[in-house]
Enzyme design. Structure first.
Site, PDB file in Angstrom:
ATOM      1  N   GLU A  53       0.818  -1.212   0.000  1.00 50.16           N
ATOM      2  CA  GLU A  53       0.000   0.000   0.000  1.00 50.16           C
ATOM      3  C   GLU A  53       0.855   1.267   0.000  1.00 50.16           C
ATOM      4  OE1 GLU A  53      -3.197   0.602  -0.306  1.00 50.16           O
ATOM      5  OE2 GLU A  53      -4.136  -1.342  -0.006  1.00 50.16           O
ATOM      6  N   ASP A  71      -6.186   8.136  -0.261  1.00 49.03           N
ATOM      7  CA  ASP A  71      -5.713   7.236   0.791  1.00 49.03           C
ATOM      8  C   ASP A  71      -4.463   7.832   1.422  1.00 49.03           C
ATOM      9  OD1 ASP A  71      -7.730   5.398   0.029  1.00 49.03           O
ATOM     10  OD2 ASP A  71      -6.434   4.621  -1.546  1.00 49.03           O
TER      11      ASP A  71
END
Length: 142
Positions: A53, A71
């Site tokens: 991620e 994000d």
């Protein structure tokens, strides 16, 4: 005056990352996750998630998603539901998105655990695409 403004902007741009951290080794990340109380039996999943991620960077801000959200941080926590883009903490994790970019990952960890409790690892596309059903990182030597 214009030179001063450019100078101050440059300093501010550098300082945005002053409180960020990059975990240069997998074991550095594992030690921090242990300090934050992540379960040992899930450590491989959390490490795989973080590596895919954010690349182990606390200051990572992802590109704009299809729905207009972004994000944030080590765990790439989404601002649509979990963090507030204002100075006031809010949404489900009751944090600002800026809180998720600091090198102190306490708030980010608490939020990630909350997301996990509700949705398991499937909440993260990085985990789904790179970790689910695959060989996980070995953290036993850390």
């Amino acid at each position: 005056m214009q030179k001063l403004a450019v100078f101050l902007f440059a300093i501010a741009a550098v300082c945005i990352h002053c409180e960020a951290k990059y975990y240069s080794t997998r074991c550095d990340l594992v030690r921090e996750l242990r300090k934050q109380g992540f379960p040992e039996n899930q450590m491989g999943d959390w490490v795989c998630l973080v590596e895919n991620e954010s690349g182990r960077k606390t200051d990572k801000v992802g590109p704009v998603n299809k729905n207009g959200s972004k994000d944030y941080g080590l765990f790439q926590i989404n601002d649509k539901y979990w963090c507030s883009n204002t100075r006031t903490p809010g949404k489900d994790c009751n944090v600002t998105c800026a809180d998720l970019l600091l090198d102190d990952i306490t708030k980010a960890s608490t939020c990630a655990k909350k997301i996990f409790k509700r949705h398991n690892f499937r909440a993260w596309y990085g985990w789904r695409n790179h970790c689910d059903g695959k060989t996980l990182p070995d953290t036993s030597n850390c």
